[in-house]
Motif scaffolding. Structure first.
Motif, mmCIF file in Angstrom:
data_model
loop_
_atom_site.group_PDB
_atom_site.id
_atom_site.type_symbol
_atom_site.label_atom_id
_atom_site.label_comp_id
_atom_site.label_asym_id
_atom_site.label_seq_id
_atom_site.Cartn_x
_atom_site.Cartn_y
_atom_site.Cartn_z
ATOM 1 N N CYS A 39 0.786 -1.240 0.000
ATOM 2 C CA CYS A 39 0.000 0.000 0.000
ATOM 3 C C CYS A 39 0.816 1.287 0.000
ATOM 4 N N SER A 83 -6.643 -2.584 5.077
ATOM 5 C CA SER A 83 -6.939 -1.631 4.009
ATOM 6 C C SER A 83 -8.263 -2.014 3.362
ATOM 7 N N SER A 85 -10.591 -0.960 -0.281
ATOM 8 C CA SER A 85 -10.658 -0.227 -1.541
ATOM 9 C C SER A 85 -11.792 -0.778 -2.392
ATOM 10 N N VAL A 98 -7.752 4.072 -1.824
ATOM 11 C CA VAL A 98 -7.322 3.079 -0.845
ATOM 12 C C VAL A 98 -7.389 3.728 0.527
#
Length: 298
Positions: A39, A83, A85, A98
């Motif tokens: 990321c 995370s 997204s 993200v």
């Protein structure tokens, strides 16, 4: 393959959530190295490291421990990164946002996003924050683990709200401060005059005793122990190092040290404010505002 709404398909470390026509991908990491590999670059495409609180401590941890994916066994088992997204581009610029949270050691949760969350629909941000909370819940993170959360207001508030709904406890959004970039040309003068009984300047070793005590207190101002809280011995060594390096500025009221600001020079042309503290009895006079402006203008 088609999954019904609100179901989850697990594939290794990936969890894909579907709701109606919206598809989100959640990912989990247990080392700073693997999180940054996956990321780090994306989170920095449009926003700097300093604008992503999920990155700052992660980079420090990776650099300090030299973590690589193959060294996952060395990681603190309390550390975890999540995370979220969308599976398709839902941003006006055609990019896939993200969102991430870093839960490291005894630190508050640290949020980040690859685009300015203020540019995104609040409903999308709220959904992303809810999914990050769901991921934390699914990973067995206890409610007390997130006592506070740091990041932009557009992320902190919906995350805290989602945590409260899921856990019954609302963490404190630490959004009382922000990363700001100014130049000598854009640095505006203070909105109020400096009281005549106040003197600003660099601290010296004659101020060490008071400065050490204030440095110790400064690690607890918002229940956010970053860096970890200093004991008296460590605080004294820390203050002494800042003074000797000419990084510690003070505001004296009637000769008594009441406000501290520490400055670190990252490059020959950039200075960063790393600590601001005013004694409780001297707050409300604008001392910190004056001292910050004084210190960064040197």
């Amino acid at each position: 393959m088609h999954w019904p709404p609100w179901t989850a398909h697990l594939n290794g470390r990936f969890i894909v959530h579907y709701k109606m026509t919206s598809c989100w991908i959640l990912k989990t990491w247990h080392t700073a190295g693997t999180f940054l590999d996956a990321c780090g670059q994306e989170l920095q495409k449009e926003r700097s490291i300093s604008a992503n609180f999920a990155l700052t401590t992660s980079f420090q941890l990776a650099n300090r421990q030299g973590l690589e994916p193959k060294e996952a066994a060395l990681a603190d088992l309390r550390d975890v990164w999540f995370s979220a997204s969308p599976a398709k581009a839902d941003h006006p610029k055609g990019t896939v946002p993200v969102y991430a949270i870093a839960i490291i050691g005894e630190h508050a949760g640290r949020l980040g996003s690859s685009v300015d969350p203020a540019e995104l629909p609040p409903s999308m941000v709220a959904e992303a924050m809810r999914l990050l909370v769901d991921a934390a819940k699914g990973a067995g993170i206890p409610s007390s683990r997130i006592f506070g959360v740091i990041g932009p207001k557009a992320l902190c508030v919906p995350f805290a709200d989602a945590w409260a709904v899921t856990y019954g406890f609302r963490p404190k959004p630490v959004i009382d401060f922000a990363i700001a970039h100014v130049t000598r040309a854009t640095l505006r003068p203070s909105s109020r005059a400096l009281p005549e009984n106040v003197i600003l300047g660099l601290c010296t070793l004659t101020d060490l005793d008071v400065a050490a005590e204030m440095c110790e207190r400064a690690t607890h101002p918002m229940d956010e122990p970053v860096p970890p809280p200093l004991d008296a011995v460590a605080a004294r060594a820390h203050a002494e190092k800042l003074i000797e390096g000419k990084h510690l500025y003070g505001a004296w009221v009637d000769g008594a040290l009441r406000t501290l600001v520490s400055i670190t020079r990252e490059t020959p042309l950039v200075r960063a404010v790393s600590k601001v503290y005013t004694a409780p009895e001297a707050r409300g006079q604008g001392l910190a505002e004056h001292l910050v402006r004084y210190a960064i203008a040197r």
